[in-house]
Design a protein around this motif. Structure first.
Motif, PDB file in Angstrom:
ATOM      1  N   LEU A  93       0.830  -1.197   0.000  1.00  8.70           N
ATOM      2  CA  LEU A  93       0.000   0.000   0.000  1.00  8.70           C
ATOM      3  C   LEU A  93       0.870   1.254   0.000  1.00  8.70           C
ATOM      4  CD1 LEU A  93      -2.967   1.151   0.334  1.00  8.70           C
ATOM      5  CD2 LEU A  93      -2.435   1.260   2.793  1.00  8.70           C
ATOM      6  N   VAL A  94       1.710   1.387   1.009  1.00 13.23           N
ATOM      7  CA  VAL A  94       2.631   2.523   1.101  1.00 13.23           C
ATOM      8  C   VAL A  94       3.838   2.233   0.216  1.00 13.23           C
ATOM      9  CG1 VAL A  94       4.043   3.924   2.650  1.00 13.23           C
ATOM     10  CG2 VAL A  94       1.860   2.983   3.464  1.00 13.23           C
ATOM     11  N   LYS A  95       4.089   3.104  -0.739  1.00 12.75           N
ATOM     12  CA  LYS A  95       5.182   2.921  -1.697  1.00 12.75           C
ATOM     13  C   LYS A  95       5.947   4.233  -1.861  1.00 12.75           C
ATOM     14  CE  LYS A  95       4.454  -1.374  -3.296  1.00 12.75           C
ATOM     15  NZ  LYS A  95       4.283  -1.625  -4.730  1.00 12.75           N
ATOM     16  N   PRO A  96       7.159   4.179  -2.429  1.00 10.23           N
ATOM     17  CA  PRO A  96       7.889   5.422  -2.712  1.00 10.23           C
ATOM     18  C   PRO A  96       7.370   6.141  -3.948  1.00 10.23           C
ATOM     19  CG  PRO A  96       9.186   3.544  -3.431  1.00 10.23           C
ATOM     20  CD  PRO A  96       7.977   2.982  -2.724  1.00 10.23           C
ATOM     21  N   ARG A 178      -0.946   1.312  10.128  1.00 12.45           N
ATOM     22  CA  ARG A 178       0.062   0.316  10.482  1.00 12.45           C
ATOM     23  C   ARG A 178       0.438  -0.416   9.204  1.00 12.45           C
ATOM     24  NH1 ARG A 178       2.614  -2.048  14.488  1.00 12.45           N
ATOM     25  NH2 ARG A 178       2.998  -4.297  14.493  1.00 12.45           N
ATOM     26  N   SER A 179       1.712  -0.336   8.828  1.00 13.18           N
ATOM     27  CA  SER A 179       2.174  -0.892   7.568  1.00 13.18           C
ATOM     28  C   SER A 179       3.509  -1.582   7.771  1.00 13.18           C
ATOM     29  CB  SER A 179       2.321   0.243   6.539  1.00 13.18           C
ATOM     30  OG  SER A 179       2.862  -0.227   5.318  1.00 13.18           O
ATOM     31  N   LEU A 180       3.891  -2.422   6.814  1.00  9.04           N
ATOM     32  CA  LEU A 180       5.220  -3.019   6.870  1.00  9.04           C
ATOM     33  C   LEU A 180       6.278  -1.927   6.766  1.00  9.04           C
ATOM     34  CD1 LEU A 180       4.971  -6.234   4.645  1.00  9.04           C
ATOM     35  CD2 LEU A 180       4.721  -6.035   7.119  1.00  9.04           C
ATOM     36  N   SER A 181       7.430  -2.156   7.379  1.00  6.52           N
ATOM     37  CA  SER A 181       8.550  -1.238   7.258  1.00  6.52           C
ATOM     38  C   SER A 181       9.005  -1.185   5.803  1.00  6.52           C
ATOM     39  CB  SER A 181       9.703  -1.693   8.153  1.00  6.52           C
ATOM     40  OG  SER A 181       9.291  -1.742   9.506  1.00  6.52           O
ATOM     41  N   THR A 182       9.672  -0.096   5.445  1.00  9.32           N
ATOM     42  CA  THR A 182      10.058   0.085   4.039  1.00  9.32           C
ATOM     43  C   THR A 182      10.954  -1.041   3.538  1.00  9.32           C
ATOM     44  OG1 THR A 182      11.870   1.536   4.745  1.00  9.32           O
ATOM     45  CG2 THR A 182       9.798   2.590   4.124  1.00  9.32           C
ATOM     46  N   TYR A 183      11.894  -1.509   4.361  1.00  8.36           N
ATOM     47  CA  TYR A 183      12.795  -2.572   3.906  1.00  8.36           C
ATOM     48  C   TYR A 183      12.039  -3.872   3.676  1.00  8.36           C
ATOM     49  CZ  TYR A 183      12.853  -4.149   8.826  1.00  8.36           C
ATOM     50  OH  TYR A 183      12.507  -4.582  10.082  1.00  8.36           O
ATOM     51  N   ALA A 184      10.968  -4.100   4.469  1.00  8.14           N
ATOM     52  CA  ALA A 184      10.142  -5.294   4.266  1.00  8.14           C
ATOM     53  C   ALA A 184       9.284  -5.143   3.014  1.00  8.14           C
ATOM     54  CB  ALA A 184       9.262  -5.550   5.484  1.00  8.14           C
ATOM     55  N   TYR A 206      11.289   0.687  -8.734  1.00  7.55           N
ATOM     56  CA  TYR A 206      11.613   1.827  -7.883  1.00  7.55           C
ATOM     57  C   TYR A 206      11.469   1.488  -6.400  1.00  7.55           C
ATOM     58  CZ  TYR A 206      12.348   6.784  -6.974  1.00  7.55           C
ATOM     59  OH  TYR A 206      12.872   7.979  -6.566  1.00  7.55           O
ATOM     60  N   THR A 207      10.524   0.629  -6.056  1.00  6.34           N
ATOM     61  CA  THR A 207      10.384   0.212  -4.660  1.00  6.34           C
ATOM     62  C   THR A 207      11.620  -0.542  -4.193  1.00  6.34           C
ATOM     63  OG1 THR A 207       7.972   0.080  -4.899  1.00  6.34           O
ATOM     64  CG2 THR A 207       8.949  -1.076  -3.024  1.00  6.34           C
ATOM     65  N   TRP A 211      14.123   1.254  -1.497  1.00  6.15           N
ATOM     66  CA  TRP A 211      13.879   0.765  -0.143  1.00  6.15           C
ATOM     67  C   TRP A 211      14.637  -0.500   0.242  1.00  6.15           C
ATOM     68  CZ3 TRP A 211       7.862   1.635   0.624  1.00  6.15           C
ATOM     69  CH2 TRP A 211       7.643   3.001   0.816  1.00  6.15           C
ATOM     70  N   ALA A 212      15.266  -1.171  -0.704  1.00  8.84           N
ATOM     71  CA  ALA A 212      16.020  -2.383  -0.346  1.00  8.84           C
ATOM     72  C   ALA A 212      17.297  -2.003   0.403  1.00  8.84           C
ATOM     73  CB  ALA A 212      16.352  -3.194  -1.591  1.00  8.84           C
TER      74      ALA A 212
END
Length: 298
Positions: A93-96, A178-184, A206-207, A211-212
């Motif tokens: 859901l939350v993306k860069p 509440r969302s997964l952390s960016t690295y996840a 791009y994700t 975020w990796a």
């Protein structure tokens, strides 16, 4: 962002469009010719709203995208309120990049899955599809996939219960969720594209690129998803060197090999792979699989 005339020959058109889209993602100025072509490629790569905003396009399409996002944010806010007190997280859901997801994906603690589904039903959602580790609920044009584990045809692709340990608060359209952390999220993007969708888009590119991190690699090792992450990173390099076109349809042989390796190396995937075999024997799953093997976007 500066916009000037962009002229290109037919032979270089697609690659020129991809280069322009990458420039937009990175916040660089682009030379623009056929806006309709750029917009169509942005749509197929799941970055349409991001591109419309970056280029400050003002038209009915931009208005429709913004309205769709507002509706998605309202749905997410409603769901977050209903699930308060439960151990859950939104993901994919939350993306860069700014985009309108086709549906809303949720992970929930296994022991709370029934309770979570009942709370969504109390909001007017109805159960549309039941899989061993996912329930799809719909209300009007809103679709919610409620997962215990991210899965394909009932075969577990990632341990959703361990993924929940990598969740925290994030902002989505001005709403705290509440969302997964960016690295996840970077790992989920790679695994979802490689194992489940068999397609790699600029949204995925791009994700993973943004975020990796080392944490992503450690989580990939823990969840037995290293091959998917390595494959995604290889695709990223090919995107940047013009070695592939996006959306990139992962060859059937490579996809099957990665999936079989996942089943061989991951005990959860291996123990639930019989569900995938059964699903593939069903008419509905057969149609879905054919779609995955032939489509150019999703």
């Amino acid at each position: 962002m500066s916009i000037s005339t962009w002229k290109h020959a037919d032979d270089r058109e697609k690659r020129g469009v991809e280069e322009a889209l990458i420039a937009v993602l990175e916040g660089r100025g682009v030379r623009l010719g056929d806006l309709d072509v750029l917009i169509e490629h942005a749509r197929r790569n799941k970055i349409l709203l991001h591109v419309l905003r970056a280029l400050n396009v003002q038209n009915h399409l931009r208005e429709a995208q913004e309205n769709s996002l507002k509706e998605r944010v309202r749905t997410v806010q409603l769901i977050a309120g209903a699930l308060r007190g439960l151990d859950y997280a939104f993901f994919k859901l939350v993306k860069p990049v700014a985009y309108v997801p086709a549906d809303v994906d949720l992970l929930v603690r296994a022991g709370q899955a029934v309770q979570a589904a009942k709370r969504l039903i109390s909001l007017g959602f109805e159960v549309a599809v039941k899989d061993p580790y996912c329930v799809t609920l719909v209300r009007g044009g809103s679709v919610v996939d409620l997962y215990v584990h991210p899965s394909l045809g009932g075969a577990i692709l990632m341990d959703g219960q361990r993924l929940l340990e990598h969740a925290g608060l994030a902002e989505y359209g001005g709403v705290e969720v509440r969302s997964l952390s960016t690295y996840a999220e970077a790992l989920v993007a790679a695994a979802h594209a490689v194992y489940k969708e068999k397609l790699y888009t600029l949204n995925d590119y791009y994700t993973v690129k943004k975020w990796a991190t080392g944490e992503t690699r450690r989580l990939a090792e823990e969840l037995k998803c290293e091959p998917a992450l390595e494959y995604a990173m290889r695709l990223n390099r090919l995107v940047e060197s013009a070695g592939i076109r996006v959306p990139y349809r992962i060859p059937a042989g490579a996809w099957a090999g990665l999936l079989l390796r996942k089943i061989f190396e991951d005990g959860l995937a291996r123990s639930t792979s019989v569900n995938l075999v059964r699903a593939l024997a069903s008419r509905r799953a057969g149609r879905l699989l054919t779609s995955k093997l032939t489509r150019e976007t999703y």
